[in-house]
Design a protein around this motif. Structure first.
Motif, PDB file in Angstrom:
ATOM      1  N   LEU A 131      -8.517 -50.471  -3.318  1.00  0.00           N
ATOM      2  CA  LEU A 131      -7.622 -49.332  -3.140  1.00  0.00           C
ATOM      3  C   LEU A 131      -7.115 -48.790  -4.467  1.00  0.00           C
ATOM      4  O   LEU A 131      -7.041 -47.572  -4.664  1.00  0.00           O
ATOM      5  CB  LEU A 131      -6.442 -49.725  -2.250  1.00  0.00           C
ATOM      6  CG  LEU A 131      -5.408 -48.626  -1.984  1.00  0.00           C
ATOM      7  CD1 LEU A 131      -6.054 -47.419  -1.312  1.00  0.00           C
ATOM      8  CD2 LEU A 131      -4.262 -49.169  -1.118  1.00  0.00           C
ATOM      9  N   TYR A 132      -6.784 -49.675  -5.400  1.00  0.00           N
ATOM     10  CA  TYR A 132      -6.298 -49.207  -6.704  1.00  0.00           C
ATOM     11  C   TYR A 132      -7.367 -48.370  -7.398  1.00  0.00           C
ATOM     12  O   TYR A 132      -7.085 -47.282  -7.919  1.00  0.00           O
ATOM     13  CB  TYR A 132      -5.914 -50.385  -7.596  1.00  0.00           C
ATOM     14  CG  TYR A 132      -5.737 -49.971  -9.045  1.00  0.00           C
ATOM     15  CD1 TYR A 132      -4.631 -49.229  -9.437  1.00  0.00           C
ATOM     16  CD2 TYR A 132      -6.709 -50.270  -9.998  1.00  0.00           C
ATOM     17  CE1 TYR A 132      -4.474 -48.815 -10.756  1.00  0.00           C
ATOM     18  CE2 TYR A 132      -6.566 -49.859 -11.317  1.00  0.00           C
ATOM     19  CZ  TYR A 132      -5.455 -49.134 -11.690  1.00  0.00           C
ATOM     20  OH  TYR A 132      -5.317 -48.713 -12.988  1.00  0.00           O
ATOM     21  N   ALA A 133      -8.609 -48.872  -7.408  1.00  0.00           N
ATOM     22  CA  ALA A 133      -9.691 -48.153  -8.088  1.00  0.00           C
ATOM     23  C   ALA A 133      -9.942 -46.795  -7.438  1.00  0.00           C
ATOM     24  O   ALA A 133     -10.112 -45.782  -8.133  1.00  0.00           O
ATOM     25  CB  ALA A 133     -10.972 -48.993  -8.056  1.00  0.00           C
ATOM     26  N   ARG A 134      -9.952 -46.757  -6.128  1.00  0.00           N
ATOM     27  CA  ARG A 134     -10.197 -45.498  -5.421  1.00  0.00           C
ATOM     28  C   ARG A 134      -9.068 -44.511  -5.690  1.00  0.00           C
ATOM     29  O   ARG A 134      -9.301 -43.319  -5.928  1.00  0.00           O
ATOM     30  CB  ARG A 134     -10.356 -45.758  -3.929  1.00  0.00           C
ATOM     31  CG  ARG A 134     -11.569 -46.596  -3.581  1.00  0.00           C
ATOM     32  CD  ARG A 134     -11.521 -47.097  -2.157  1.00  0.00           C
ATOM     33  NE  ARG A 134     -12.065 -46.143  -1.221  1.00  0.00           N
ATOM     34  CZ  ARG A 134     -11.970 -46.278   0.101  1.00  0.00           C
ATOM     35  NH1 ARG A 134     -11.336 -47.315   0.613  1.00  0.00           N
ATOM     36  NH2 ARG A 134     -12.508 -45.370   0.897  1.00  0.00           N
ATOM     37  N   ILE A 174      -9.032 -40.668  -7.683  1.00  0.00           N
ATOM     38  CA  ILE A 174      -8.431 -39.431  -7.172  1.00  0.00           C
ATOM     39  C   ILE A 174      -7.486 -38.841  -8.218  1.00  0.00           C
ATOM     40  O   ILE A 174      -7.521 -37.639  -8.521  1.00  0.00           O
ATOM     41  CB  ILE A 174      -7.667 -39.704  -5.866  1.00  0.00           C
ATOM     42  CG1 ILE A 174      -8.609 -40.233  -4.771  1.00  0.00           C
ATOM     43  CG2 ILE A 174      -6.938 -38.452  -5.400  1.00  0.00           C
ATOM     44  CD1 ILE A 174      -9.636 -39.262  -4.302  1.00  0.00           C
ATOM     45  N   GLU A 175      -6.638 -39.691  -8.772  1.00  0.00           N
ATOM     46  CA  GLU A 175      -5.659 -39.246  -9.782  1.00  0.00           C
ATOM     47  C   GLU A 175      -6.351 -38.690 -11.020  1.00  0.00           C
ATOM     48  O   GLU A 175      -5.998 -37.616 -11.532  1.00  0.00           O
ATOM     49  CB  GLU A 175      -4.748 -40.413 -10.136  1.00  0.00           C
ATOM     50  CG  GLU A 175      -3.776 -40.140 -11.265  1.00  0.00           C
ATOM     51  CD  GLU A 175      -4.234 -40.782 -12.570  1.00  0.00           C
ATOM     52  OE1 GLU A 175      -4.244 -40.066 -13.590  1.00  0.00           O
ATOM     53  OE2 GLU A 175      -4.566 -41.972 -12.567  1.00  0.00           O
ATOM     54  N   VAL A 176      -7.362 -39.411 -11.515  1.00  0.00           N
ATOM     55  CA  VAL A 176      -8.089 -38.985 -12.711  1.00  0.00           C
ATOM     56  C   VAL A 176      -8.797 -37.651 -12.466  1.00  0.00           C
ATOM     57  O   VAL A 176      -8.798 -36.762 -13.328  1.00  0.00           O
ATOM     58  CB  VAL A 176      -9.105 -40.065 -13.136  1.00  0.00           C
ATOM     59  CG1 VAL A 176     -10.145 -39.497 -14.096  1.00  0.00           C
ATOM     60  CG2 VAL A 176      -8.380 -41.234 -13.776  1.00  0.00           C
ATOM     61  N   SER A 177      -9.394 -37.495 -11.309  1.00  0.00           N
ATOM     62  CA  SER A 177     -10.114 -36.259 -11.000  1.00  0.00           C
ATOM     63  C   SER A 177      -9.171 -35.066 -10.996  1.00  0.00           C
ATOM     64  O   SER A 177      -9.492 -34.002 -11.552  1.00  0.00           O
ATOM     65  CB  SER A 177     -10.819 -36.383  -9.647  1.00  0.00           C
ATOM     66  OG  SER A 177     -11.785 -37.416  -9.671  1.00  0.00           O
ATOM     67  N   GLY A 232     -11.274 -42.779   3.288  1.00  0.00           N
ATOM     68  CA  GLY A 232     -11.634 -42.062   2.070  1.00  0.00           C
ATOM     69  C   GLY A 232     -11.171 -40.623   2.090  1.00  0.00           C
ATOM     70  O   GLY A 232     -10.644 -40.101   1.100  1.00  0.00           O
ATOM     71  N   ARG A 233     -11.354 -39.968   3.226  1.00  0.00           N
ATOM     72  CA  ARG A 233     -10.910 -38.578   3.335  1.00  0.00           C
ATOM     73  C   ARG A 233      -9.398 -38.488   3.177  1.00  0.00           C
ATOM     74  O   ARG A 233      -8.879 -37.597   2.497  1.00  0.00           O
ATOM     75  CB  ARG A 233     -11.328 -37.989   4.687  1.00  0.00           C
ATOM     76  CG  ARG A 233     -10.946 -36.522   4.821  1.00  0.00           C
ATOM     77  CD  ARG A 233     -11.142 -35.980   6.210  1.00  0.00           C
ATOM     78  NE  ARG A 233     -10.652 -34.597   6.264  1.00  0.00           N
ATOM     79  CZ  ARG A 233     -10.489 -33.886   7.373  1.00  0.00           C
ATOM     80  NH1 ARG A 233     -10.802 -34.415   8.536  1.00  0.00           N
ATOM     81  NH2 ARG A 233     -10.043 -32.655   7.326  1.00  0.00           N
ATOM     82  N   ASN A 234      -8.669 -39.423   3.807  1.00  0.00           N
ATOM     83  CA  ASN A 234      -7.208 -39.410   3.714  1.00  0.00           C
ATOM     84  C   ASN A 234      -6.725 -39.665   2.290  1.00  0.00           C
ATOM     85  O   ASN A 234      -5.672 -39.156   1.875  1.00  0.00           O
ATOM     86  CB  ASN A 234      -6.611 -40.443   4.662  1.00  0.00           C
ATOM     87  CG  ASN A 234      -6.784 -40.066   6.124  1.00  0.00           C
ATOM     88  OD1 ASN A 234      -7.019 -38.898   6.440  1.00  0.00           O
ATOM     89  ND2 ASN A 234      -6.681 -41.032   7.015  1.00  0.00           N
ATOM     90  N   LEU A 235      -7.492 -40.455   1.537  1.00  0.00           N
ATOM     91  CA  LEU A 235      -7.134 -40.708   0.139  1.00  0.00           C
ATOM     92  C   LEU A 235      -7.371 -39.481  -0.736  1.00  0.00           C
ATOM     93  O   LEU A 235      -6.730 -39.323  -1.773  1.00  0.00           O
ATOM     94  CB  LEU A 235      -7.947 -41.882  -0.411  1.00  0.00           C
ATOM     95  CG  LEU A 235      -7.446 -43.288  -0.094  1.00  0.00           C
ATOM     96  CD1 LEU A 235      -8.473 -44.323  -0.552  1.00  0.00           C
ATOM     97  CD2 LEU A 235      -6.106 -43.554  -0.766  1.00  0.00           C
TER      98      LEU A 235
END
Length: 286
Positions: A168-171, A175-178, A207-210
């Motif tokens: 979860l942290y990596a995913r 998102i944040e980096v993108s 994944g979609r919700n993230l």
């Protein structure tokens, strides 16, 4: 942005022959993991021929890493008109991207292709890559989005298994980096059990919700489920249209906020609604 990114083994004729029938948004011809060393040359020829015969799907090639003996030949033989870009594995730092960008510059020039026309999708699949994700995402203008290689990352970080919590942290970081890099949302990890459609659906919804734009796939049977999960529902589309209509009506009346279905509507909610409609429109034109 695209929903379904399907890997197709570059050395297997039976899979390559079916490519034109596939409903995936993106086809990724694979020259890396699915092709053994002795078959690399043969696979390049087969993939090149398959790309020439395709007229619709967005076409990428997962080349071998920049530090392998195969990388330059992969680019030399596959970068031609009709190719959308490359999926680049084993990216660990900005320098890897600079090498790939430079090599594509030279090949585009050699074959009279439009400069910077080819996209690079780096796969984040190691602890070092995750640590350097922002530098990788902002390394060159070719990067439109990142992809998450969970299996290799888990191995690299000694993660024994995953029910979603361990990665979860990596995913979330991707998102944040993108967003911070002003590129499209990333592509989520593969779901290895291609016979478990319910598990795939649950994983895709997470994944979609993230905030992921779509998912990497390893089997054609996964395409329909992923396309459905990452396509806005009729209810979401209807509400998005209503949100936009009510918001601008409120603006005309001198108010900065409104409400739809009991929920407050302000500028960020409107931008999300616009994104839903844009995503739906793109899906309908594919």
């Amino acid at each position: 942005m695209y929903r379904s990114w399907l890997f197709v083994p570059g050395s297997q004729d039976k899979h390559l022959k079916k490519v034109k029938e596939l409903k995936a948004d993106v086809i990724i011809f694979d020259l890396e993991d699915s092709v053994i060393k002795s078959k690399k040359d043969e696979a390049r020829v087969k993939v090149s021929d398959a790309i020439k015969k395709m007229r619709t799907n967005v076409k990428f090639v997962r080349v071998n890493g920049v530090h392998t003996e195969f990388f330059i030949n992969d680019l030399e033989e596959l970068v031609r008109p009709g190719l959308t870009g490359i999926v680049l594995p084993k990216v660990n730092k900005r320098d890897d991207m600079i090498i790939a960008d430079y090599m594509l510059d030279q090949i585009e020039m050699k074959y009279l292709l439009e400069p910077k026309s080819l996209t690079i999708v780096p796969i984040i699949e190691s602890a070092q890559a995750l640590h350097n994700a922002y530098d990788i995402a902002t390394s060159c203008s070719r990067v439109k989005c990142l992809a998450f290689g969970a299996e290799d990352l888990m191995f690299d970080m000694n993660i024994k298994s995953s029910n979603g919590i361990e990665t979860l942290y990596a995913r979330s970081k991707m998102i944040e980096v993108s967003k911070a890099s002003s590129i499209d949302p990333p592509i989520d990890q593969i779901y290895p059990n291609f016979s478990d459609m319910e598990g795939l659906k649950v994983e895709a919804e997470k994944g979609r919700n993230l905030g992921f734009q779509g998912k990497l796939l390893i089997h054609p049977n996964q395409v329909a489920t992923i396309n459905k999960v990452f396509t806005p529902t009729n209810e979401e589309i209807k509400e998005a249209k209503e949100v936009i209509e009510k918001y601008y009506q409120a603006i005309d009346e001198g108010f900065g906020v409104s409400k739809v279905n009991g929920k407050m509507i302000d500028a960020p909610v409107v931008e999300k609604a616009k994104r839903i409609l844009e995503y739906d429109e793109r899906n309908n034109t594919m």
